[in-house]
Design an enzyme around this catalytic site. Structure first.
Site, PDB file in Angstrom:
ATOM      1  CG  ASP A  40      -4.530  74.118  -5.817  1.00 48.39           C
ATOM      2  OD1 ASP A  40      -5.633  73.677  -5.457  1.00 48.39           O
ATOM      3  OD2 ASP A  40      -3.522  74.120  -5.074  1.00 48.39           O
TER       4      ASP A  40
ATOM      5  CD  GLU B 277      -9.020  76.130  -4.214  1.00 49.97           C
ATOM      6  OE1 GLU B 277      -9.452  75.438  -3.287  1.00 49.97           O
ATOM      7  OE2 GLU B 277      -7.795  76.353  -4.361  1.00 49.97           O
TER       8      GLU B 277
HETATM    9  C1  NOJ Z   1      -6.913  73.406  -2.937  1.00 43.17           C
HETATM   10  C2  NOJ Z   1      -7.179  71.997  -3.356  1.00 43.17           C
HETATM   11  O1  NOJ Z   1      -8.490  71.901  -3.844  1.00 43.17           O
HETATM   12  C3  NOJ Z   1      -6.953  71.162  -2.120  1.00 43.17           C
HETATM   13  O2  NOJ Z   1      -7.411  69.846  -2.279  1.00 43.17           O
HETATM   14  C4  NOJ Z   1      -5.480  71.216  -1.790  1.00 43.17           C
HETATM   15  O3  NOJ Z   1      -5.264  70.536  -0.571  1.00 43.17           O
HETATM   16  C5  NOJ Z   1      -5.009  72.660  -1.621  1.00 43.17           C
HETATM   17  N1  NOJ Z   1      -5.521  73.539  -2.624  1.00 43.17           N
HETATM   18  C6  NOJ Z   1      -3.518  72.720  -1.702  1.00 43.17           C
HETATM   19  O4  NOJ Z   1      -3.094  72.476  -3.017  1.00 43.17           O
END
Ligand code: NOJ
Length: 544
Positions: A225, A283
């Protein structure tokens, strides 16, 4: 429309058998198709209207039929759910809402028995404010080792009543919250998600423990993440807010993508590579392709999501730019591209492309484009049914963005509505409860898994045929592609020696390249490819 689907589901031709064998090698992730399960929304196994790990296990055969190689489970860890589980209170335990560690083990065992790999989320930028370490930090004094696991600072102004800098939270409002003794803590996301301090060696050590915990339990990999956020800019300087668009990660934002992040990712890689055949995908919403490619240098992450297709408009030019930029940047570091159309954070692509019949046609065409590109692909639960975002009433919205934006941004619930499985009315076999945590529209009756399974022209059938061909056609397994001449508003490329994709982003039918049509997203019109559709062909001739 399936013209020549190769073989029935489950029959392994020599090519498919050879493809499946590659899934047992260290490089399996280079071309794998991953399926994102948003646990709350995939399948409810205990009848409370909320998806869970038992439900996911019970529905694995859908994924076998679909033909994906791996799943990515969004967080199912202990969490007060202030941000859909991305506020993790205990990263090595399962939230009772989703089940138990034994349910996780059973899911892994059942998935592995079906040849499906299981990857899980890891959330290294922040914890939940209910995490034991944050509770200890609140109870401890300014300057204490407990506070040093997070980013606590004194405020600005004579009485410290102004936040330490002007950073906004990604979900609206300031990125700082003041605690009773007057200090402030940083949360780039919600106040319930305090950022951890990666300069403190206790933090990498803790994440190494978490990685090993899931690796030992049989996880095949991780989705990292906000993988570009662990290192903050030195001195936490103010942002230039003039061009800043709130609640988006698409803009250049100096809190992200600082060089220090790569050292942390190398630690991830070292740990992951100490187990056989494991991987991690990042991500990282990094706008510059070359900087994004740095995340997948040989000693960093294996893959990093490529959001260019999410950002691209529905135009041949834009789509081609997105593809070319990514392919050339990734090729320089020897990494594959990782194509994404939708996920739990972005408006579903069918809706982005206009919704309704038009959005559906374009969405189907985009799927054939995504699955024909070299590299890995991520399919979000419901993509395979052609689901659209749902317009939800105010009173059911749960995404923190809704409250924190002062009700100006409805947030991401519209793309998180549960999966319709069967039956004629909501909640369409989602579970045994008569409701689901977000309401499902009655118009989905024709889009359930059961309904689409019976229809050879459904989006589900299209995905199944595409994924079967992707395993069957060796031309689709190499790296790289060759662009061919194409009519206006179209994209045509060749993979290997004999596979051709044509996408018609315009509105009028165009002549297809020579060759045998293997699959098309819409019925051909007098042998031509209609607007807003795509086809896969076996053929070698150039398009005039
Ligand atoms: C990316 C995640 O995909 C999202 O859903 C989340 O709100 C943020 N990161 C914070 O963790």
């Amino acid at each position: 429309m399936p013209v020549d689907p190769t073989g029935a589901a489950g029959s392994a031709t020599p090519n498919v058998a050879a493809y499946l064998a590659t899934l047992d090698t260290a490089d399996w992730w280079r071309h794998a198709v991953f399926y994102q399960i948003y646990p709350k929304s995939f399948a409810d196994g205990n009848g409370d209207g909320i998806g869970d790990l038992i439900g996911a296990r019970e529905r694995l055969d859908h994924l076998v039929e679909l033909g994906v190689d791996a799943i990515w489970l969004s967080p199912f860890y202990k969490s007060p759910m202030a941000d859909g589980g991305y506020d993790v209170a205990d990263p090595t335990d399962v939230d009772p809402m989703f089940g138990t560690l034994a349910d996780f083990d059973a899911l892994v065992e059942a998935a592995h028995a079906r040849g499906i790999k299981v990857t899980v989320d890891i959330v290294p930028n922040h914890f939940s404010d209910q995490h034991a370490w944050f509770q200890q930090a609140l109870a401890a004094a300014p300057g204490s080792p407990e506070r040093n696991r997070f980013i606590f600072l004194d405020g600005r102004g004579p009485d410290g009543s102004q936040p330490p800098n002007n950073w906004p939270s990604m979900f609206g409002g300031p990125a700082w919250t003041r605690v009773p003794d007057g200090q402030w803590y940083l949360h780039i996301f919600a106040p319930e998600q305090p950022d951890v301090n990666w300069d403190n060696p206790e933090i990498p050590a803790e994440f190494e423990r978490v990685l090993r915990f899931w690796l030992e339990r049989g996880a095949d990999g991780f989705r990292v993440d906000v993988a570009h956020s662990m290192a903050k800019p030195a001195g936490l300087p103010d942002m230039d807010l003039e061009d800043y668009v709130p609640h988006t990660q698409l803009d250049v934002d100096h809190r992200f993508d600082n060089d220090g992040v790569h050292e942390h990712l190398r630690m991830f890689r070292r740990v992951i590579d100490s187990y056989p055949n494991r991987m991690a995908v990042g991500e990282a919403w990094v706008p510059d392709d070359k900087r994004l490619a740095m995340y997948v240098r040989g000693d960093e992450l294996h893959l990093t999501f490529n959001f260019r297709l999410v950002e691209a408009d529905w135009s041949a030019l834009d789509l081609r730019k997105a593809i070319d930029g990514s392919l050339s940047a990734m090729a320089e570091v020897g990494a594959p591209c990782t194509w994404v159309l939708s996920n739990h954070d972005v408006v579903r692509h069918t809706t982005r492309y206009g919704g309704g019949a038009l959005g559906r046609s374009r969405g189907r065409a985009a799927a054939l484009l995504q699955l024909a590109l070299p590299g890995a692909a991520y399919v979000y639960n419901g993509d395979e049914l052609g689901l659209e975002n749902v317009e939800l009433p105010d009173d059911v919205l749960q995404d923190p963005t809704w409250e924190r934006s002062g009700h100006t941004d409805r947030g991401r619930d519209g793309e998180r509505v549960p999966m319709p499985w069967a039956g004629n009315e909501p909640p369409f076999g989602f579970g045994s409860s008569d409701s689901s945590w977000l309401p499902m529209p009655s118009e989905w009756a024709g889009m359930t898994v059961a309904a689409e399974q019976l229809d050879p022209n459904s989006t589900l059938s299209l995905y199944e045929n595409a994924l079967r061909l992707r395993r069957e056609l060796t031309d689709l397994q190499g790296s790289g592609l060759t662009w061919l001449d194409s009519p206006e508003d179209c994209l045509v490329f060749r993979r290997g020696t004999a596979f051709t994709l044509m996408l018609n982003a315009g509105d009028t039918p165009v002549e297809l390249p020579a060759g045998e049509v293997l699959l098309s997203s819409a019925d051909l019109i007098g042998g031509e490819l209609p607007g807003n559709s795509a086809a896969w062909l076996r053929g070698t001739d150039r398009v005039a």
